[in-house]
Design an enzyme around this catalytic site. Sequence first.
Site, mmCIF file in Angstrom:
data_model
loop_
_atom_site.group_PDB
_atom_site.id
_atom_site.type_symbol
_atom_site.label_atom_id
_atom_site.label_comp_id
_atom_site.label_asym_id
_atom_site.label_seq_id
_atom_site.Cartn_x
_atom_site.Cartn_y
_atom_site.Cartn_z
ATOM 1 C CE LYS A 10 -3.458 -36.414 -28.503
ATOM 2 N NZ LYS A 10 -2.574 -37.419 -29.172
ATOM 3 C CE1 TYR A 50 2.070 -35.017 -27.070
ATOM 4 C CE2 TYR A 50 1.150 -33.313 -28.495
ATOM 5 C CZ TYR A 50 1.003 -34.489 -27.762
ATOM 6 O OH TYR A 50 -0.225 -35.129 -27.729
ATOM 7 N NE ARG A 86 -0.057 -43.338 -21.030
ATOM 8 C CZ ARG A 86 0.439 -42.790 -22.138
ATOM 9 N NH1 ARG A 86 0.100 -41.554 -22.487
ATOM 10 N NH2 ARG A 86 1.251 -43.460 -22.924
ATOM 11 C CB THR A 92 0.626 -44.484 -28.130
ATOM 12 O OG1 THR A 92 1.070 -44.180 -26.798
ATOM 13 C CG2 THR A 92 0.909 -43.308 -29.047
ATOM 14 N NE ARG A 103 -4.790 -42.260 -27.305
ATOM 15 C CZ ARG A 103 -3.611 -42.043 -26.747
ATOM 16 N NH1 ARG A 103 -2.905 -43.057 -26.271
ATOM 17 N NH2 ARG A 103 -3.131 -40.819 -26.661
ATOM 18 C CB VAL A 110 -0.626 -43.616 -34.094
ATOM 19 C CG1 VAL A 110 0.232 -43.184 -35.285
ATOM 20 C CG2 VAL A 110 0.055 -43.244 -32.791
ATOM 21 C CG ASN A 113 -3.765 -40.669 -30.451
ATOM 22 O OD1 ASN A 113 -3.876 -39.447 -30.518
ATOM 23 N ND2 ASN A 113 -2.699 -41.259 -29.932
ATOM 24 C CG HIS A 116 -2.238 -35.824 -23.730
ATOM 25 N ND1 HIS A 116 -1.014 -36.366 -24.056
ATOM 26 C CD2 HIS A 116 -2.095 -35.303 -22.488
ATOM 27 C CE1 HIS A 116 -0.165 -36.156 -23.055
ATOM 28 N NE2 HIS A 116 -0.795 -35.513 -22.088
ATOM 29 C CD GLU A 127 1.527 -34.035 -19.974
ATOM 30 O OE1 GLU A 127 0.401 -34.477 -19.660
ATOM 31 O OE2 GLU A 127 2.373 -34.716 -20.592
HETATM 32 P P1 IDP Z 1 0.828 -40.808 -25.885
HETATM 33 O O1 IDP Z 1 -0.065 -39.722 -26.456
HETATM 34 O O2 IDP Z 1 0.088 -42.136 -25.819
HETATM 35 O O3 IDP Z 1 1.449 -40.423 -24.557
HETATM 36 P P2 IDP Z 1 3.409 -40.258 -27.185
HETATM 37 O O4 IDP Z 1 4.443 -41.282 -27.539
HETATM 38 O O5 IDP Z 1 3.705 -39.283 -26.098
HETATM 39 O O6 IDP Z 1 2.053 -41.054 -26.907
HETATM 40 O O7 IDP Z 1 3.077 -39.461 -28.532
HETATM 41 C C1 IDP Z 1 2.301 -38.308 -28.480
HETATM 42 C C2 IDP Z 1 1.338 -38.316 -29.625
HETATM 43 O O8 IDP Z 1 2.093 -38.257 -30.834
HETATM 44 C C3 IDP Z 1 0.496 -39.578 -29.776
HETATM 45 O O9 IDP Z 1 -0.653 -39.579 -28.961
HETATM 46 C C4 IDP Z 1 0.141 -39.535 -31.233
HETATM 47 O O10 IDP Z 1 -0.931 -38.627 -31.496
HETATM 48 C C5 IDP Z 1 1.417 -38.968 -31.853
HETATM 49 N N1 IDP Z 1 2.311 -40.038 -32.325
HETATM 50 C C6 IDP Z 1 3.087 -40.851 -31.574
HETATM 51 N N2 IDP Z 1 3.776 -41.706 -32.337
HETATM 52 C C7 IDP Z 1 3.422 -41.420 -33.612
HETATM 53 C C8 IDP Z 1 3.795 -41.975 -34.885
HETATM 54 O O11 IDP Z 1 4.595 -42.902 -34.979
HETATM 55 N N3 IDP Z 1 3.194 -41.408 -35.971
HETATM 56 C C9 IDP Z 1 2.310 -40.387 -35.898
HETATM 57 N N4 IDP Z 1 1.936 -39.843 -34.717
HETATM 58 C C10 IDP Z 1 2.480 -40.355 -33.597
#
Ligand code: IDP
Length: 152
Positions: A10, A50, A86, A92, A103, A110, A113, A116, A127
């Site tokens: 990212k 997304y 993963r 996450t 991470r 979050v 992070n 992806h 994707e």
């Molecule tokens: P992932 O990246 O671990 O698959 P997802 O739930 O698909 O997680 O969320 C995508 C991305 O959105 C996360 O990696 C993070 O950067 C952001 N994100 C997820 N939940 C939150 C939140 O509650 N607040 C701010 N950003 C979030």
Amino acid sequence: MDERTFIMVKPDGVQRRLVAEIISRFERRGYQLIGIKMLQASAQRIDTHYAELTEKPFYPGLKRYMLSGPVVAMAWKGKAAAATGRALVGATNPRQSAPGTIRGDYCIDVGRNVVHASDSVESAEREIKIWFQADELVGYADPLSDWIYEDA
Ligand code: IDP
């Protein structure tokens, strides 16, 4: 052994010079890099990537974050690539990511992070199609596979 996953450094990971470190974690684990490119994402590509999150309250911030600088998109191949990817990346929310994961070692919030990873084989295939043209992916023999897999 033909399973694929989509991994993306990212914008914060690029700015923080973590590209080589993230590539290295996947290489050392034994996965094969089959596609890589650096690009500035478009808003449309982030919305497609997304698509399941666009109604979430954090989505505007997530979109700004993902457009804030270039990303490095990668496709990796190998046994259980999606699930193991993963695991290498970690939870996450980095404050719940185990130390030793990417991470868990390199970030705190979050919304910053650094990387992806596809959450399933189906997501990975979806994707990879969003980020790569077919001719940007490379298939090549892996002379190390006998050393990495017992059933190669
Ligand atoms: P992932 O990246 O671990 O698959 P997802 O739930 O698909 O997680 O969320 C995508 C991305 O959105 C996360 O990696 C993070 O950067 C952001 N994100 C997820 N939940 C939150 C939140 O509650 N607040 C701010 N950003 C979030």
